[in-house]
Design an enzyme around this catalytic site. Sequence first.
Site, PDB file in Angstrom:
ATOM      1  N   HIS A   1       0.848  -1.199   0.000  1.00 41.31           N
ATOM      2  CA  HIS A   1       0.000   0.000   0.000  1.00 41.31           C
ATOM      3  C   HIS A   1       0.883   1.248   0.000  1.00 41.31           C
ATOM      4  O   HIS A   1       1.561   1.531   0.972  1.00 41.31           O
ATOM      5  CB  HIS A   1      -0.911  -0.024   1.222  1.00 41.31           C
ATOM      6  CG  HIS A   1      -1.782   1.184   1.320  1.00 41.31           C
ATOM      7  ND1 HIS A   1      -2.789   1.428   0.426  1.00 41.31           N
ATOM      8  CD2 HIS A   1      -1.786   2.233   2.180  1.00 41.31           C
ATOM      9  CE1 HIS A   1      -3.383   2.562   0.747  1.00 41.31           C
ATOM     10  NE2 HIS A   1      -2.794   3.087   1.803  1.00 41.31           N
TER      11      HIS A   1
ATOM     12  N   ASP B   1       0.922   5.161  -0.190  1.00 36.19           N
ATOM     13  CA  ASP B   1       0.180   6.415  -0.124  1.00 36.19           C
ATOM     14  C   ASP B   1       0.883   7.479  -0.962  1.00 36.19           C
ATOM     15  O   ASP B   1       2.059   7.768  -0.705  1.00 36.19           O
ATOM     16  CB  ASP B   1       0.110   6.918   1.319  1.00 36.19           C
ATOM     17  CG  ASP B   1      -0.758   6.025   2.183  1.00 36.19           C
ATOM     18  OD1 ASP B   1      -1.917   5.799   1.813  1.00 36.19           O
ATOM     19  OD2 ASP B   1      -0.264   5.551   3.236  1.00 36.19           O
TER      20      ASP B   1
ATOM     21  N   ASP C   1      -7.749   1.256   2.293  1.00 39.88           N
ATOM     22  CA  ASP C   1      -7.423   2.261   3.314  1.00 39.88           C
ATOM     23  C   ASP C   1      -8.350   3.475   3.387  1.00 39.88           C
ATOM     24  O   ASP C   1      -8.325   4.175   4.394  1.00 39.88           O
ATOM     25  CB  ASP C   1      -5.963   2.715   3.131  1.00 39.88           C
ATOM     26  CG  ASP C   1      -5.375   3.285   4.416  1.00 39.88           C
ATOM     27  OD1 ASP C   1      -5.889   2.951   5.505  1.00 39.88           O
ATOM     28  OD2 ASP C   1      -4.409   4.072   4.350  1.00 39.88           O
TER      29      ASP C   1
ATOM     30  N   ASP D   1       1.571  -1.280   4.487  1.00 35.06           N
ATOM     31  CA  ASP D   1       2.011  -0.009   3.920  1.00 35.06           C
ATOM     32  C   ASP D   1       3.478  -0.099   3.466  1.00 35.06           C
ATOM     33  O   ASP D   1       4.343  -0.504   4.242  1.00 35.06           O
ATOM     34  CB  ASP D   1       1.914   1.113   4.966  1.00 35.06           C
ATOM     35  CG  ASP D   1       0.470   1.423   5.326  1.00 35.06           C
ATOM     36  OD1 ASP D   1      -0.439   0.776   4.768  1.00 35.06           O
ATOM     37  OD2 ASP D   1       0.249   2.304   6.173  1.00 35.06           O
TER      38      ASP D   1
ATOM     39  N   HIS E   1      -6.561   9.368  -0.223  1.00 34.88           N
ATOM     40  CA  HIS E   1      -7.257   9.308   1.072  1.00 34.88           C
ATOM     41  C   HIS E   1      -6.462   9.897   2.247  1.00 34.88           C
ATOM     42  O   HIS E   1      -6.921   9.772   3.387  1.00 34.88           O
ATOM     43  CB  HIS E   1      -7.680   7.865   1.364  1.00 34.88           C
ATOM     44  CG  HIS E   1      -6.540   6.894   1.385  1.00 34.88           C
ATOM     45  ND1 HIS E   1      -6.210   6.135   0.289  1.00 34.88           N
ATOM     46  CD2 HIS E   1      -5.657   6.569   2.335  1.00 34.88           C
ATOM     47  CE1 HIS E   1      -5.164   5.393   0.581  1.00 34.88           C
ATOM     48  NE2 HIS E   1      -4.800   5.634   1.816  1.00 34.88           N
TER      49      HIS E   1
HETATM   50 ZN    ZN Z   1      -3.253   4.807   2.846  1.00 36.87          ZN
END
Ligand code: ZN
Length: 1050
Positions: free
Chosen positions: A165, A167, A279, A416, A552
Amino acid sequence: MKFNQLLVLLVGGAFFLAMMSLYRMLEMTQGVKLPHSETPAGPEDNDLSRLKQQIDKLERLLSDNNRLVATLRDSLFSRQASRVKGVAANVSSGSAHSQAVALPGCRLAEEMKDGADGVQLLDVYDLLPFDNPDGGAWKQGFEISYKGDEWDEQPLELILVPHSHNDPGWLKTFENYYQDQTKHILNNMLIKLTEDSRRKMIWAEISYFSKWWNNIDEQKREMVKRLVKAGQLELVTGGWVMADEANSHYFALLDQLIEGHQWIQRHLGVKPSSGWAVDPFGHSPSMAYLLKGAGLSNMVIQRAHYAVKKHFAQQQTLEFLWRQNWDSSPRSDITCHMMPFYSYDVPHTCGPNPAVCCQFDFHRLKGGRASCPWRIAPQPITEQNIKERALLLLDQYRQKSRLFRSPVLFVPLGDDFRFVESSEWDAQFGNYQALFDYFDQHPELHVKARFGTLSDYFGALHRRLNAAGTTLPTLRGDFFTYADRDDHYWSGYFTSRPFYKRLDRTLEATLRYPISPVTQVHSLINDPDFPTSKHFQRLTAGRRNLALFQHHDAVTGTARDPVVVDYGTRLFRSILNLHQVLQSSAHWLLLSDKSQYHHDQSKPFMSLIVFNPTEQLRSSVVSVVVDSPGARVVDAETGRPMTTQISAVWAEPSRASTEHFQLDFVVELPPLSLVVYHVTKASVDSAHRAQYTFHRRGNPPAVQSEHFQVSSPEGPEADAPLSLSNKHLQLRSGLLRRVQVQFLWYGTRTQTEKSGAYLFLPGDKGAQPYSSLDPPLVRVSRGPVFSDITSCFQHFSHTVRLLHLDGHAGRSLEISNTVDIRSEVNRELVMRLVSDVANSNRFYTDLNGFQMQQRRTLSKLPLQANFYPMSSAAFLQDAASRVSLLSAQSQAVASLRPGELEVVLDRRLQQDDNRGLGQGVTDNKLTASLYHLLKSLVNEVGGASVEHLSLLAHLISLSLSHPPMTMVTSSDSQVPKLHRFLPLRSSLPCDVHLLNLRTLEDSQKAESPSQEVALLLHRKGFDCSSTPDVELQCTWSVHEEVEDNTHVIN
Ligand SMILES: [Zn+2]
């Protein structure tokens, strides 16, 4: 009346102009220096025939595609149709209720029944006790049992899906994450997947993937293509980011999806088939709808309320067909898998016991950087321990499998920013392969396990379901408001960093202006002087920055301060760049003689151009800042003078600027038109000047205002009720009919767990009325274009304004606030509307500006659980009336008591709320918010189970989100001749929204526009129970289906 509770407006001119919206900021920076003489108006025949042909063709295409658009060709047709009830279109008439029974285009309750297996989330909320008992090893669940022979007939088919994951910005910026982690993950992916064809991986964020692609050589790109083709690497969702689903508007949700899908199509030639959203902090059916529309068949979601997960696990409804509330058919259904446990990390995905599952996260092997908080470390799989390890893991798999209806089991493997180092790849893939091999060698265990992608999993699931002749249950509703544990509801992020949430919408509106795509089409402009490619690159950069911000942790306001600054800079730069594109495009479109076009950014074209970005004819007020208290505005083509009003620019609440003045004038803009006006300096009595009255209890202010007539009543007169009115509305001391406005504070808890960027954890006392030591300064302004009342308090100014316009713009009350809570500690400011609507505990909020969702305020839930996201609208309704609040930005909203609707304006919180961010929210800014309030009568016509906005509310919302754009310049004697641009002959039907017009990239030449433009139309559902009590200047369409919402024109 008490001013500390019944606030009536405010907003000092200076604040207003500086902050009310970015548009105005931009106008100020451009400024209008008025020329002394009138610019010669030059209506001249304009040769835009080619463009017109294109648009005619577009209209023909639309017509061909669907009879809906038969109504597009304007009122002639509509007038005929209205005589034959229900044939093709309806035209509103002056009589409010005569057509109530015959309103076409809406669906009633009885059409919405699902089978016995249908789940309606609102009913689930009514049912659940939300008592949060301790479930044992699976804390929020229950003990899961099995006999052991369940898989004898059909073995457990296990698919382990490796993921990482990433971000696009959170604790680090997008760029820093890419350099530190993401590029290493993707580099290693290439090597490690190629080493063993049994290995698989999914990837979601195309923002990262495309950046990496740009940095690898052709040989590596070929390797990527081979992995994709072989099914080892699957791009899931395919969006630019894994978007927030609470605050994002559907324009941006869809645009970031198109951006990613276009990239994938162009570079890899494939289409994503499964969605992956592990998420985002709650899930919206709007996203499900968009994914389905984008060609996806399946999706995975994770963050839903723990009590809902537990209930679904008990009912075996964690996998369902997600159906839209308003859809009576299965056409919008998409297969959805909801993860059952707390998180998407390894401890919470192999089975119910995190202490066991953590032992199978081989990244946490002893000596590594990560460890297991349950204090039982993973062990490398060896010949000695493999039996014991395999059986321990299988027990978790079997337990988890009991929560689902099919014997196929989906288990994610990742977290993550995982798989950065090659050793991690070896540890995970090596140890799991050993376990899978062991399962293979022991058929008595009845388990087949392999690495897979989402397509592998859903393919197997559908095969099993088909073989068994079963289908999944249907589900309607959404997954807000999310709680991950105890009473920790994630309703704080619906408002966190409201300044940026507003900026997001400003960029969105700028990107949607459809004039620039029109000019990108090569065939229209052969002028080598026109910077087509440069503009296209700016458009693309703007789109990608808006897309990035839908992440997000971006629009949610949950990133670290420097990351927020990075996002804000991107948004702001994009807005500036896009304005240049628009200016240049408008210039070209308006020039009578195209040979006069010269691309020179330092010397833009002359006059004031007003662009109507909506598909509707509209009356609007255009506002610019000028340097003279006397000004005249004429229509450049007809020479007709416009109704104008000069207002003060308030440098301070009671001190008017002597250098700047606000010029407002009324325009009637055809749909999507560009209209030219000449603004000139004129004698001081040439424009009506606003008149001001100042009120302050006990202490009349000293007003400095040399150009305006000001009065300041004293004594009892000063306390007399204030009133405003236009043709349609009467406003008296903050009351719109029976709606009052109050302001209140929330504090946070005294316990250790306090509100932060994600969580709203208010103190026990709830909201406390706002009060200030000093009485507010109240300024009433009256003029021919608008009248307003502005109340200036220490922490905010609040303005209510009535426009003196015919048509729908005069039918609602404009409310604007500018808020500054930088002096506060752990406080949140809310605006509460108090009405006489007997809505009981039900109210409605929008989801992503796309649809309305019923909410129920439940006393069994804590206060913070009853807050919901509002992206663009909320309303209260009873049998007689409806109060709608239409909003230009995303914020948290609640209706805690009947008749009340409250909006959280800003939050300042000094501490982290333990979700990984590691900081509070203290970077508050002077922040603007803007709304329209509309109260309407309701006719009961059979009780629709699905509520929509009324047509009037849709129109007001459209105007609010897409204000006319003005382009202004300083004077110059060399004014080329400009001609208004009218691409549509008439407004589209009221319920049809031109969502986007997007130039597509050339398939051969990167970063260049192609000959193709994607046109996206959205037909909106509208309220059945009320007929417009205003004469709408448009038609609406009957109950016909739109088969396809995307067209490409050449
Ligand atoms: Zn995230």
